[in-house]
Design an enzyme around this catalytic site. Structure first.
Site, PDB file in Angstrom:
ATOM      1  CD  GLU A 439      -9.191  -0.420  -7.576  1.00 25.35           C
ATOM      2  OE1 GLU A 439      -8.592  -0.519  -6.496  1.00 25.35           O
ATOM      3  OE2 GLU A 439     -10.070  -1.212  -7.931  1.00 25.35           O
ATOM      4  N   GLY A 440      -8.956   4.317  -5.084  1.00 23.88           N
ATOM      5  CA  GLY A 440      -8.401   5.501  -4.451  1.00 23.88           C
ATOM      6  C   GLY A 440      -8.660   6.707  -5.321  1.00 23.88           C
TER       7      GLY A 440
END
Length: 580
Positions: A439-440
């Site tokens: 998620e980044g």
């Protein structure tokens, strides 16, 4: 492995003091969130998680997910546990009432996931991804798409995924090669043929839900290069008939499962779309606006990944404390009585245990403060929306890094027994390691904070946050000083630092900010302790808060030199010399 005991009372305190649930319930949108209901939900999901999901945690780690003839199989017990979760309505807590949800605050949905994830970290990724898919479709789907997909996603009868990453396109999503071609006539006229491969798709294939709703990023013919030419498509595992029932299987499949360091019960899939040129999807939102639509889902997911830091820390802390109180070894240093004592009596072990608990409670405060700001933004509070935007990268980055630290301390408390698998302490460490990556990555979170988020409202969003902390920390000089340093560094980054300098200092700066906010949330919790609270619990909260303020806050303040050092030294060595 130590049985999971829900942290119900500390969760309720954070929900009240940091999310401000009573204030939220005053708004008609959340009027149902009355104290009795909130308490029932937090206690109920904790008991469910401990009874139904926690017993499968070790089993899932040892046996893992397996791909057999194109079908992903989970260990015995997972299907029944998931069906119980759906039947009891836990997936529908924050879903819109219009589509079968309970319409309660996002804060309470966060609590559901916190408990489930503490009980079974890998299993919890299944509903966590579905929450994000629901959010994206609610924000960007057509009315027809909402009516067809949301009821079963909200109930949990179907699950959802996000499909961004490709072998050559990781963090640089704009490099993706998956294509979408509009169908002009025939049965699927107006829809799109999807073709390509995606990797690292969490719960991309399984048999626990009746259907899997994939949200897939792809590029239309002639679309611009890079992120500006990306569109978002909803691609179900099974086609939907006109009456909403399931039809034939779509042209998509799981090619393989990744062999991972941890989260073994979470199938991380390589997904192939359109092997036979018949993978059908529908456009979500406008053409070439897919990344903006996907960011709705990603922002939600980043909060829930930040929660995973809390989850793994809580479980690791419980395990370490139980072991330390049971393990007897050596007399207390300096004691006249040379009788061996539990290792929890030795000062350094006590330090580690108190650090673990303090960090866990501080992360929980940050989690629910962020969730409360999201809820306020949902009812039209623009200031809360902006504050949530700056909090999300702090929560995702610091909480997941800290979750690893606490899991590592858990192994250390166990000593040699922590390094072997039988105690389960090693599983927490292995499971936790993914959270700073997906998620980044946390570096991307920090970069987001010092670029886009730093400049929100000409920097006033961050400055107002630090001013609030400094005001409330008037009697806590170290926390007040940290808030002041954060404000000064933010000003320097905006006005004087180059982009490289900002990025070079982004990670330590993000840590400083997150620690400042988390210390503030603990102060709020101490203030909110009511007379009815158990005296031992009140005393414990004051001690863990004191530890955080006296030990963790000064460490964060010491990161100022790193946050402001600039980028020049990083490039003193070229690649060849750096690797020599």
């Amino acid at each position: 492995m130590t049985p999971y005991k829900p942290a119900t009372q500390d969760q309720l305190l954070a929900i009240r003091a940091n999310a401000g649930i009573a204030e939220l319930a005053q708004h008609e949108h959340f009027a149902a969130a009355e104290p009795d209901l909130v308490e029932a939900i937090v206690e109920g999901v904790g008991q469910f998680a401990a009874g139904e999901w926690a017993p499968l945690n070790r089993k899932g780690d040892l046996e893992g997910a397996k791909l057999e003839n194109g079908v992903v199989r989970l260990p015995d017990g997972f299907e029944e546990a998931y069906q119980a979760y759906v039947e009891q309505g836990w997936n529908a807590i924050a879903g819109t009432a219009e589509h079968g949800g309970q319409g309660l605050p996002f804060t309470l949905a966060c609590n559901v996931l916190e408990n489930l994830g503490t009980a079974n970290y890998a299993f919890n990724l299944l509903p966590m991804l579905s929450v994000g898919a629901i959010e994206a479709l609610e924000a960007h789907g057509s009315e027809d798409q909402k009516n067809r997909y949301l009821p079963d996603l909200i109930s949990g009868k179907w699950s959802g995924t996000m499909n961004l990453t490709e072998p050559q396109a990781g963090s640089d999503v704009g490099a993706l090669r998956t294509t979408a071609e509009k169908i002009e006539d025939g049965e699927h006229a107006g829809k799109y043929r999807i073709k390509g491969q995606k990797i690292y798709i969490t719960w991309g294939e399984h048999e626990l839900a009746e259907n899997i709703v994939h949200l897939v990023l792809a590029r239309l013919p002639g679309a611009a290069e890079g992120s500006r030419g990306i569109s978002l498509f909803v691609v179900p595992k099974y086609h939907l008939k006109d009456d909403g029932s399931l039809g034939a299987r779509n042209d998509l499949r799981c090619v393989s499962l990744e062999h991972k360091l941890g989260i073994n019960a979470s199938p991380t899939c390589v997904m192939s779309y359109g092997d036979n040129d018949e993978c059908i999807g529908e456009l979500v939102g406008a053409e070439n606006r897919g990344l903006a639509a996907m960011f709705t889902m990603m922002n939600n997911a980043r909060i829930n990944v930040g929660s995973q830091g809390v989850q793994i820390a809580e479980r690791a802390t419980q395990g370490a404390l139980a072991y330390a109180m049971d393990r007897v070894q050596s007399a207390r240093a300096g004691a006249e009585d040379r009788t061996p004592v539990a290792i929890s009596e030795h000062p350094d072990v006590r330090r580690m245990l108190l650090r673990m608990r303090s960090l866990t409670e501080a992360m929980r405060g940050l989690l629910y403060y962020t969730a409360g700001q999201v809820d306020r933004s949902d009812i039209g509070d623009a200031a809360a929306k902006a504050r949530a935007e700056v909090l999300v990268p702090m929560l995702k980055a610091w909480a997941t890094d800290t979750g690893i630290e606490v899991a590592s301390l858990g192994i250390q408390v166990h000593g040699g027994m922590g390094f072997v698998e039988e105690t389960g302490a090693a599983q927490h460490y292995r499971d936790a390691r993914i959270a700073p990556i997906y998620e980044g990555t946390n570096g991307i979170q920090a970069a987001d904070l010092v670029t886009r988020k730093l400049g929100l409202e000409n920097g006033e969003v961050l400055q107002a946050l630090f001013a609030d902390i400094a005001r409330d920390a008037a009697d806590e000089p170290q926390l007040k000083a940290l808030a002041g340093e954060c404000a000064a560094i933010a000003k320097w980054m905006r006005e004087d630092a180059s982009l490289d300098d900002r990025l070079a200092g982004s990670v330590p700066f993000t840590t400083m900010c997150a620690v400042a906010v988390s210390g503030w949330t603990l102060l709020k919790q101490v203030e909110a302790l009511d007379d009815a609270a158990d005296s031992d619990r009140k005393h414990a909260k004051r001690v863990t808060t004191r530890f955080f303020l006296d030990h963790i806050v000064p460490e964060a303040t010491g990161l100022k030199a790193s946050a402001t050092a600039g980028a020049a030294l990083l490039y003193e060595l070229d690649g060849a010399v750096l690797g020599a």
